[in-house]
Design a protein around this motif. Structure first.
Motif, PDB file in Angstrom:
ATOM      1  N   VAL A 439      40.996  38.237  48.566  1.00 42.98           N
ATOM      2  CA  VAL A 439      40.226  37.145  49.153  1.00 42.98           C
ATOM      3  C   VAL A 439      39.171  37.676  50.102  1.00 42.98           C
ATOM      4  O   VAL A 439      38.015  37.246  50.095  1.00 42.98           O
ATOM      5  N   ASP A 440      39.561  38.652  50.898  1.00 39.69           N
ATOM      6  CA  ASP A 440      38.637  39.150  51.916  1.00 39.69           C
ATOM      7  C   ASP A 440      38.948  40.612  52.178  1.00 39.69           C
ATOM      8  O   ASP A 440      40.117  41.031  52.188  1.00 39.69           O
ATOM      9  N   VAL A 441      37.888  41.427  52.339  1.00 39.17           N
ATOM     10  CA  VAL A 441      38.002  42.836  52.710  1.00 39.17           C
ATOM     11  C   VAL A 441      37.425  42.963  54.110  1.00 39.17           C
ATOM     12  O   VAL A 441      36.232  42.710  54.334  1.00 39.17           O
ATOM     13  N   LEU A 442      38.267  43.374  55.058  1.00 42.41           N
ATOM     14  CA  LEU A 442      37.885  43.345  56.473  1.00 42.41           C
ATOM     15  C   LEU A 442      37.382  44.680  56.989  1.00 42.41           C
ATOM     16  O   LEU A 442      36.994  44.768  58.166  1.00 42.41           O
ATOM     17  N   VAL A 443      37.370  45.733  56.152  1.00 37.14           N
ATOM     18  CA  VAL A 443      36.937  47.060  56.603  1.00 37.14           C
ATOM     19  C   VAL A 443      36.006  47.643  55.555  1.00 37.14           C
ATOM     20  O   VAL A 443      35.893  47.154  54.437  1.00 37.14           O
ATOM     21  N   GLN A 457      42.939  40.953  52.720  1.00 39.36           N
ATOM     22  CA  GLN A 457      43.682  39.717  52.585  1.00 39.36           C
ATOM     23  C   GLN A 457      43.749  39.341  51.104  1.00 39.36           C
ATOM     24  O   GLN A 457      42.728  39.230  50.426  1.00 39.36           O
ATOM     25  N   LEU A 458      45.015  39.164  50.610  1.00 38.87           N
ATOM     26  CA  LEU A 458      45.235  38.771  49.226  1.00 38.87           C
ATOM     27  C   LEU A 458      45.659  37.309  49.147  1.00 38.87           C
ATOM     28  O   LEU A 458      46.085  36.714  50.140  1.00 38.87           O
ATOM     29  N   VAL A 546      34.526  50.187  49.660  1.00 40.03           N
ATOM     30  CA  VAL A 546      35.761  49.401  49.577  1.00 40.03           C
ATOM     31  C   VAL A 546      35.467  47.946  49.219  1.00 40.03           C
ATOM     32  O   VAL A 546      36.107  47.368  48.329  1.00 40.03           O
ATOM     33  N   GLU A 547      34.513  47.344  49.892  1.00 41.24           N
ATOM     34  CA  GLU A 547      34.286  45.915  49.723  1.00 41.24           C
ATOM     35  C   GLU A 547      33.861  45.582  48.295  1.00 41.24           C
ATOM     36  O   GLU A 547      34.420  44.684  47.662  1.00 41.24           O
ATOM     37  N   ARG A 551      36.645  43.242  46.361  1.00 43.38           N
ATOM     38  CA  ARG A 551      36.435  41.815  46.574  1.00 43.38           C
ATOM     39  C   ARG A 551      36.530  41.037  45.256  1.00 43.38           C
ATOM     40  O   ARG A 551      35.943  41.410  44.240  1.00 43.38           O
ATOM     41  N   SER A 552      37.328  39.917  45.342  1.00 43.42           N
ATOM     42  CA  SER A 552      37.527  38.995  44.207  1.00 43.42           C
ATOM     43  C   SER A 552      38.124  39.683  42.991  1.00 43.42           C
ATOM     44  O   SER A 552      37.945  39.232  41.864  1.00 43.42           O
ATOM     45  N   ARG A 553      38.859  40.749  43.223  1.00 45.78           N
ATOM     46  CA  ARG A 553      39.424  41.503  42.104  1.00 45.78           C
ATOM     47  C   ARG A 553      40.913  41.211  41.994  1.00 45.78           C
ATOM     48  O   ARG A 553      41.622  41.213  43.000  1.00 45.78           O
ATOM     49  N   PRO A 554      41.427  40.946  40.779  1.00 50.29           N
ATOM     50  CA  PRO A 554      42.887  40.775  40.632  1.00 50.29           C
ATOM     51  C   PRO A 554      43.604  42.104  40.844  1.00 50.29           C
ATOM     52  O   PRO A 554      43.158  43.149  40.370  1.00 50.29           O
TER      53      PRO A 554
END
Length: 686
Positions: A439-443, A457-458, A546-547, A551-554
């Protein structure tokens, strides 16, 4: 003017026109095939004769019929009495160079009888120029004319013979010029063909220079090797593609003609050819489109027995059996669009054949001598021992000797080169504990993170659904349990013991179910907590991009999401030594009896100009087995300990590529410089 006088004038004008035509024809560049029919037909027309013939003397002073119109059949049949008498008559006149009138059925009766066996008056005009007799023109005229008219026939024919003689003179001059040019070309071809004793060079010269001499489209030379012939050279081509269809067909044709041993001249007809040659010829013609093809087997010239004493080891060539020797190859001459007469074409082919077969035979004999390449090289190398070059030779030999001694006795550090990477000793790969979607990559890369910090965040909708379902089941079960407890309190004194026991049992079941649902809810809550990916250590994110990667990847359970490394902790140097160099390392360890560690120096590939850094390689950190590698095939993995002081100044990024050298003592300079070449040669000649 009377009618007879007018007819005479018209006849004279017609004769003058014919004479002018003959004069123009004699001055033109007409060929023999064009000149003789036109000349003789006009003479016969002008004289109103019955027929005629043109006879020319050959090199042996024998008359040959060149062209005839309505000649008496009796004189054309060979070996008859009439033809012999007639031949003697015209031969005498032609060799004497004097014109003559011969009455019909006249002649001598002595031993060499000669005369005119025909019913015609023979008007014989000699063809002479510059004192040379070329032949005569014979006209078959009616005998029933006045003597003065017959002498007029002779004078007219003499005039025509003088014009024809001028044409013959120009033809001879042209022939002599062509012959002179041909001999110059033949001399140049002979010099070039016999210039080299190298078989390939000789075949190349025969093909290219032979094509110029013959004037054809293509000349090829095939050399017999075993039972088959292989095309060695083709005119106009520097290289030959042996896999091409046309070359393969030419090899097959040359092989079959050489097996037959007889020359092949092809001008379109294949009826009289053997089936095997006909098949090969048609296959080649279909691809080469040749109109005239000559395949001449090259035979080694035979030597006369016992001639070695007088003429040397080579012996004297037996001219009578010069073309009866062993077949050594084939000369292939091709003409696609030809205007060369057949006789000239074959004569020039024979000329190229005569010189080519001897040049190729000599080159082949020379090349087949035992160890000829070695003797040739030694012969070319004798110049280094001559007086002028001897000091230079000695100087070069001395220099080579000094270099060899230096490479043998001067010691040099022997290092084994390998590639490797610098990795932090404390690093963690973070795996996905549950399935989900990012859902979200914070780093991002190079971010400093703390232990327990949220990184990714998954989301897993299945977990949320299961939580809602469990909470609903817990609420329902709790309500049922409260109801049962209430019934027991209200009806404790009003119901019998059996119903009370049933309510108590139902209460126990509901409490057990509620406890089970609570544990399931606790597990699902932990799974939802695992959707929050947190850092296991303090460190720096080392994963690239990383992002955009996550991001948005299963995500699947166990999948690597990112990596965190603690750069404040020491680094380790992972080395991958190619397996082919491991033998030198093992030999050094055993010879020096090393049991603790080895010395390693390395440089960073991102800055090859930097000073080498140092590291130590514990013996126990050397892997006892080889591992597969994409680039080097098989490698021995090692873990060296780099010096912390040198790395503190560098602060290299994790995973930096390095070039490492493992020190294995000192060896001879020659071994250090050339050991890999020696090992490659050993493998190549194994």
């Amino acid at each position: 003017m009377s009618v007879n006088q007018q007819t005479v004038e018209e006849t004279k004008a017609q004769i003058r026109g014919l004479v002018n035509e003959i004069a123009a024809l004699a001055k033109s560049g007409a060929t023999a095939e064009e000149f003789y029919p036109e000349l003789l037909s006009r003479i016969i027309t002008a004289l109103a004769a019955a027929g005629g013939a043109i006879w020319l003397l050959d090199d042996d002073k024998q008359l040959k019929l060149q062209y005839q119109i309505n000649a008496e059949p009796a004189i054309l049949v060979e070996d008859t009495e009439d033809s012999v008498r007639h031949s003697r008559l015209i031969s005498r006149v032609a060799n004497a160079g004097q014109s003559l009138l011969v009455p019909p059925y006249s002649g001598t009766t002595d031993g060499d009888a000669q005369g005119n066996p025909t019913r015609y008056l023979l008007v014989l005009g000699a063809l002479t120029h510059d004192g040379h007799n070329d032949g005569l023109i014979e006209v078959f005229q009616r005998p029933d004319t006045a003597p003065e008219t017959q002498r007029g026939y002779l004078r007219f024919l003499e005039q025509m013979c003088s014009l024809a003689a001028e044409w013959l003179r120009s033809q001879k001059l042209r022939s002599l010029g062509d012959r002179q040019t041909l001999w110059q070309q033949a001399d140049s071809f002979a010099r070039a063909a016999h210039e080299s004793l190298d078989l390939k060079e000789t075949a190349y010269v025969v093909a290219n220079e032979g094509r110029r001499l013959i004037g054809c489209d293509r000349v090829s030379v095939a050399i017999k090797k075993g039972r088959k012939c292989k095309v060695e050279s083709i005119s106009g081509q520097d290289t030959i593609e042996n896999r091409s269809n046309i070359v393969a067909a030419l090899n097959n044709l040359a092989t079959r003609v050489c097996a037959a041993g007889e020359p092949l001249y092809h001008d379109g007809a294949t009826e009289d050819l053997p089936p095997q040659i006909e098949e090969a010829l048609e296959d080649y013609v279909d691809q080469s489109y040749g109109r005239n093809i000559a395949v001449l087997p090259l035979r080694e010239p035979m030597r006369k027995l016992g001639a070695e004493e007088d003429t040397g080891a080579a012996g004297e060539i037996d001219r009578d059996n010069a073309h009866r020797g062993e077949v050594i190859g084939a000369l292939i001459v091709e003409q696609i669009e030809t205007d060369i007469p057949r006789e000239i074409f074959r004569q020039r082919c024979d000329l190229v054949y005569e010189h080519g077969t001897r040049a190729i035979a000599n080159s082949q004999s020379h090349s087949n001598l035992f160890m000829m390449p070695v003797w040739r090289s030694l012969g070319r190398a004798t110049w280094i021992l001559r007086a002028r070059t001897l000091p230079k030779t000695l100087a070069v030999v001395g220099l080579v000797l000094i270099v060899a001694l230096g490479l043998t006795f001067i010691q040099k550090d022997f290092n084994l080169s390998a590639e490797g990477t610098l990795e932090p000793t404390v690093r963690r790969q973070i795996f996905a504990s549950v399935d989900g979607e990012v859902v979200d990559v914070l780093v991002k890369r190079n971010d400093v993170v703390k232990e327990g910090q949220l990184l990714v965040q998954l989301r897993n909708p299945d977990i949320d659904i299961q939580l809602e379902d469990l909470q609903g089941q817990i609420s329902t079960t709790s309500a049922e349990l409260a109801k049962v407890i209430g019934q027991q309190r209200i009806s404790r004194r009003e119901i019998d013991r059996a119903d009370l026991l049933a309510l108590q049992g139902q209460e126990g079941e509901l409490r057990t179910k509620l406890e089970s649902l609570g544990k399931k809810l606790e597990l699902q809550m932990k799974r939802r907590e695992e959707l929050e990916v947190r850092s296991p250590i303090n460190g720096v994110i080392t994963t690239f991009d990383v992002e955009n990667t996550l991001r948005s990847r299963p995500i699947m359970t166990g999948q690597v999401l990112l990596e965190v490394a603690d750069l404040d902790q020491p680094y380790e140097l992972k080395i991958q030594l190619p397996e082919k160099r491991e033998g030198h390392l093992d030999q050094f360890i055993k010879q020096e009896n090393i049991s603790d560690e080895l010395k390693v120096t390395y440089i960073m590939q991102l800055d090859p100009t930097m000073d080498p850094l140092e590291a130590t390689l514990p013996i126990e950190n050397i892997s006892p087995r080889a591992e597969a590698h994409d680039e080097h095939g098989a490698v021995i993995e090692m873990e060296a300990i780099p010096s912390a002081e040198s790395l503190q100044k560098m602060a290299p990024p994790p995973g930096s590529s390095v070039l490492a050298k493992i020190h294995c003592g000192r060896r001879a300079s020659g071994f250090v410089f050339f050991h890999e070449i020696w090992e490659w040669l050993c493998k190549f000649f194994f």
